[in-house]
Design a protein around this motif. Structure first.
Motif, short mmCIF file in Angstrom:
data_model
loop_
_atom_site.label_atom_id
_atom_site.label_comp_id
_atom_site.label_asym_id
_atom_site.label_seq_id
_atom_site.Cartn_x
_atom_site.Cartn_y
_atom_site.Cartn_z
N ALA A 167 40.31 25.96 27.74
CA ALA A 167 41.57 26.02 28.48
C ALA A 167 41.72 27.36 29.19
CB ALA A 167 42.74 25.78 27.53
N ALA A 168 41.35 28.46 28.50
CA ALA A 168 41.48 29.79 29.12
C ALA A 168 40.55 29.93 30.32
CB ALA A 168 41.17 30.87 28.08
N PHE A 169 39.30 29.45 30.19
CA PHE A 169 38.36 29.53 31.31
C PHE A 169 38.83 28.65 32.48
CE2 PHE A 169 34.06 31.40 29.98
CZ PHE A 169 34.63 32.24 29.04
N ALA A 170 39.36 27.46 32.15
CA ALA A 170 39.87 26.58 33.21
C ALA A 170 41.00 27.27 33.97
CB ALA A 170 40.34 25.26 32.62
N LEU A 210 36.72 17.89 29.58
CA LEU A 210 37.08 17.61 30.97
C LEU A 210 38.58 17.35 31.10
CD1 LEU A 210 34.05 15.31 31.90
CD2 LEU A 210 34.39 17.71 32.52
N TYR A 211 39.15 16.60 30.15
CA TYR A 211 40.59 16.32 30.21
C TYR A 211 41.40 17.62 30.10
CZ TYR A 211 40.09 11.24 30.07
OH TYR A 211 39.80 9.94 30.39
N ILE A 212 41.01 18.50 29.19
CA ILE A 212 41.72 19.78 29.05
C ILE A 212 41.62 20.60 30.33
CG2 ILE A 212 41.57 22.05 27.93
CD1 ILE A 212 41.10 20.67 25.32
N SER A 213 40.42 20.67 30.90
CA SER A 213 40.23 21.48 32.11
C SER A 213 41.08 20.94 33.26
CB SER A 213 38.75 21.46 32.53
OG SER A 213 37.93 21.89 31.48
N ILE A 214 41.11 19.62 33.40
CA ILE A 214 41.87 19.02 34.49
C ILE A 214 43.37 19.21 34.26
CG2 ILE A 214 42.48 16.82 35.58
CD1 ILE A 214 39.52 15.97 35.10
N ALA A 215 43.81 19.04 33.01
CA ALA A 215 45.24 19.22 32.72
C ALA A 215 45.66 20.66 33.00
CB ALA A 215 45.51 18.86 31.25
N VAL A 216 44.85 21.62 32.56
CA VAL A 216 45.18 23.03 32.83
C VAL A 216 45.19 23.29 34.33
CG1 VAL A 216 44.30 25.39 32.63
CG2 VAL A 216 44.36 23.89 30.61
N GLY A 217 44.20 22.74 35.05
CA GLY A 217 44.14 22.93 36.49
C GLY A 217 45.38 22.38 37.19
N LEU A 218 45.81 21.17 36.78
CA LEU A 218 47.02 20.58 37.36
C LEU A 218 48.24 21.45 37.07
CD1 LEU A 218 46.54 16.78 36.48
CD2 LEU A 218 46.64 17.76 38.78
N GLY A 219 48.36 21.89 35.80
CA GLY A 219 49.52 22.70 35.41
C GLY A 219 49.60 23.99 36.23
N VAL A 268 37.34 22.99 36.36
CA VAL A 268 36.33 22.27 35.58
C VAL A 268 35.01 23.05 35.54
CG1 VAL A 268 34.90 20.18 35.52
CG2 VAL A 268 37.36 20.00 35.93
N VAL A 269 34.59 23.56 36.70
CA VAL A 269 33.31 24.25 36.78
C VAL A 269 33.33 25.53 35.94
CG1 VAL A 269 31.90 25.66 38.33
CG2 VAL A 269 32.48 23.31 38.95
N GLY A 282 28.23 3.80 39.81
CA GLY A 282 27.52 2.65 39.24
C GLY A 282 26.42 3.08 38.29
N LYS A 283 25.66 4.10 38.69
CA LYS A 283 24.58 4.57 37.82
C LYS A 283 25.14 5.18 36.54
CE LYS A 283 20.18 7.01 38.02
NZ LYS A 283 19.12 7.51 38.93
N ALA A 284 26.27 5.91 36.65
CA ALA A 284 26.89 6.49 35.46
C ALA A 284 27.36 5.39 34.51
CB ALA A 284 28.07 7.38 35.87
N LEU A 285 27.85 4.26 35.06
CA LEU A 285 28.25 3.13 34.22
C LEU A 285 27.04 2.55 33.50
CD1 LEU A 285 30.85 1.47 36.60
CD2 LEU A 285 31.31 2.49 34.36
N ASP A 286 25.89 2.47 34.20
CA ASP A 286 24.66 2.01 33.55
C ASP A 286 24.29 2.93 32.38
OD1 ASP A 286 24.47 0.02 35.42
OD2 ASP A 286 23.00 1.05 36.66
N TYR A 287 24.65 4.22 32.51
CA TYR A 287 24.34 5.19 31.44
C TYR A 287 25.50 5.30 30.45
CZ TYR A 287 20.00 6.96 33.46
OH TYR A 287 18.71 7.08 33.90
N HIS A 288 26.47 4.37 30.52
CA HIS A 288 27.58 4.31 29.56
C HIS A 288 28.40 5.58 29.52
CE1 HIS A 288 25.77 0.60 28.30
NE2 HIS A 288 24.62 1.22 28.08
N MET A 289 28.64 6.17 30.68
CA MET A 289 29.51 7.36 30.71
C MET A 289 30.97 6.93 30.61
SD MET A 289 28.36 10.41 33.02
CE MET A 289 27.14 11.49 32.28
N GLY A 290 31.83 7.86 30.19
CA GLY A 290 33.26 7.61 30.12
C GLY A 290 33.90 7.64 31.51
N PHE A 291 35.22 7.49 31.54
CA PHE A 291 35.94 7.38 32.82
C PHE A 291 35.75 8.62 33.69
CE2 PHE A 291 39.96 8.10 35.18
CZ PHE A 291 39.81 7.08 36.11
N ILE A 292 36.11 9.79 33.14
CA ILE A 292 36.02 11.01 33.95
C ILE A 292 34.57 11.26 34.39
CG2 ILE A 292 36.40 13.49 34.00
CD1 ILE A 292 38.99 12.33 33.76
#
Lengths: 201, 201, 201
Positions: C13-16, C66-75, C38-39, B107-117
């Protein structure tokens, strides 16, 4: 306040030395030893500044802290066998750092109008978080969580500074009294081998 | 929203208890047990606020969270043998904390207009990062990374709240539904001993 | 500068991938593997942005990372046995990431008017802190502190970029030269199995 700044730099050097020695004991290479020196010496104040929202942290505004930490790390890395005689006196400089860091941390939190627990925590974090990160990076449970009165001395000093700040005592006198309290408790703890109670299992 | 605040404080107490017990199992002294209680209860929200740039973090603005964590830590430290009967019911309060923390974080992230992930991550971080730091300080691989569906429940709740936020659903109803989803999944996971797939080696 | 952005995503991608593989080796479940991906990929830049006070950190402003990191992690999680042939070429992509991250980190610190040590540290932190957190979460002493020239390559590249920035060299040429220096040193270190000196005990 030049006395406080001088004590701060002495404490920085002492903390950097303890970090460098930890790195040498864990057989780290030169880079690892320097990282542990810098993190131990500046990690607590850096975490405090991140929590207070004061960026960049103190050691990036005044790089003296970083130069001292790196110089101490280099010195210990190359001459640690000849410097073993320093390990006992180091405990005393370390105590100076502890008292100074608590007073600086709690004092800065008071400038930021933090409450009682927050202000005391900022003093404790400034004085102990660098050593905790050093231990985590060395893959050990932080010493501070296990067998030191270390933290109690910081708690007492931070609380005292907070209380004196509510009175009309001169801020510099208050800082001095609080720092000396931490240093005194720490030295007494070393001498008498004090420890906090542990839970019975 | 008083219900959310009440649930938040209940969750804080439950998380603090789990941190304090971890400290006792690792034979930490009083200070260590209190640090683990505070870090487990407030670490997730603190990391979230650091990432969002909201300083000082929530628990320094409203020290109630810190007082509760410390009180719970003291209680468990001194009376943990008499409180063993609490360990099972604690799982339920822990689930309440999990759901509440996810909803507050996303909820707080939504207040800060963050994206989905980002918004989902803020919910997961709020609910799980404190426990992860507790485990790192205890020199263990965070439990959350190894054998819990814990995190999946948080992911589902955070994603659900994000989606409901795109609709015209009343924000309070959305928060309640998302929190109950997390709590329900968590309780089902406990009852049926669910686990995420592990990679074959 | 589209080239830098492209290299940045390749490095991410390589770090992920390196993070995901570390998670699989430690027998983590799907969530743990994704967290490590991701981390490892975004942790360094995130810590840099926290220290610089630029919130939210880069990967929450542009979720592509974040999307790239998650996609690489899933793959890697689902196909890691079929992807083993990637482990050797990955070292080269990893080197590209290293050079790019150093240049981006030190460059950003220069935009924030940091001093010499601070700017070099920001480059090193951007390139190495994600891997250090990956190792701490895996309950290991960070590899970077123990047996890699890795860090020296980053130090050299960051210092070079800082110095070129004081001259009239075109910033893009300076970034390219500094990145290539890091990449070249890293590849030479791999080929010749270089290591930094360790303290004698």
């Amino acid at each position: 306040m030049n006395l406080l700044y001088t004590l701060d730099l002495i404490g920085t050097a002492a903390f950097a030395a303890s970090g460098a020695w930890a790195g040498i004991r864990r057989k780290m290479d030169l880079f690892g030893v320097l990282v542990l020196a810098v993190v131990t010496a500046t990690g607590g104040g850096t975490l405090r500044d991140i929590l207070l929202g004061d960026s960049p942290p103190f050691c990036f505004k005044d790089e003296t802290y970083l130069y001292i930490s790196i110089a101490v790390g280099l010195g210990i890395f190359f001459f640690h066998r000849r410097l073993v005689f320093l390990q006992h006196p180091l405990l005393y400089f370390d105590a100076i750092g502890l008292g100074t860091f608590v007073v600086i941390g709690t004092g800065k939190a008071l400038d930021y109008h933090m409450g009682f627990i927050g202000a005391v925590m900022m003093g404790v974090i400034t004085a102990t978080a660098g050593g905790a990160v050093r231990d985590v990076l060395s893959n050990q449970i932080p010493l501070i969580l296990r067998k030191e009165v270390y933290a109690s001395a910081c708690l007492a000093g931070g609380a005292l500074l907070f209380l004196l700040h509510q009175t009309s005592v001169d801020p510099r006198a208050a800082a001095l009294v609080a720092a000396l309290t931490v240093i005194g408790l720490r030295l007494l703890a070393i001498r008498h081998n004090w420890a906090l109670p542990r839970a019975r299992s």
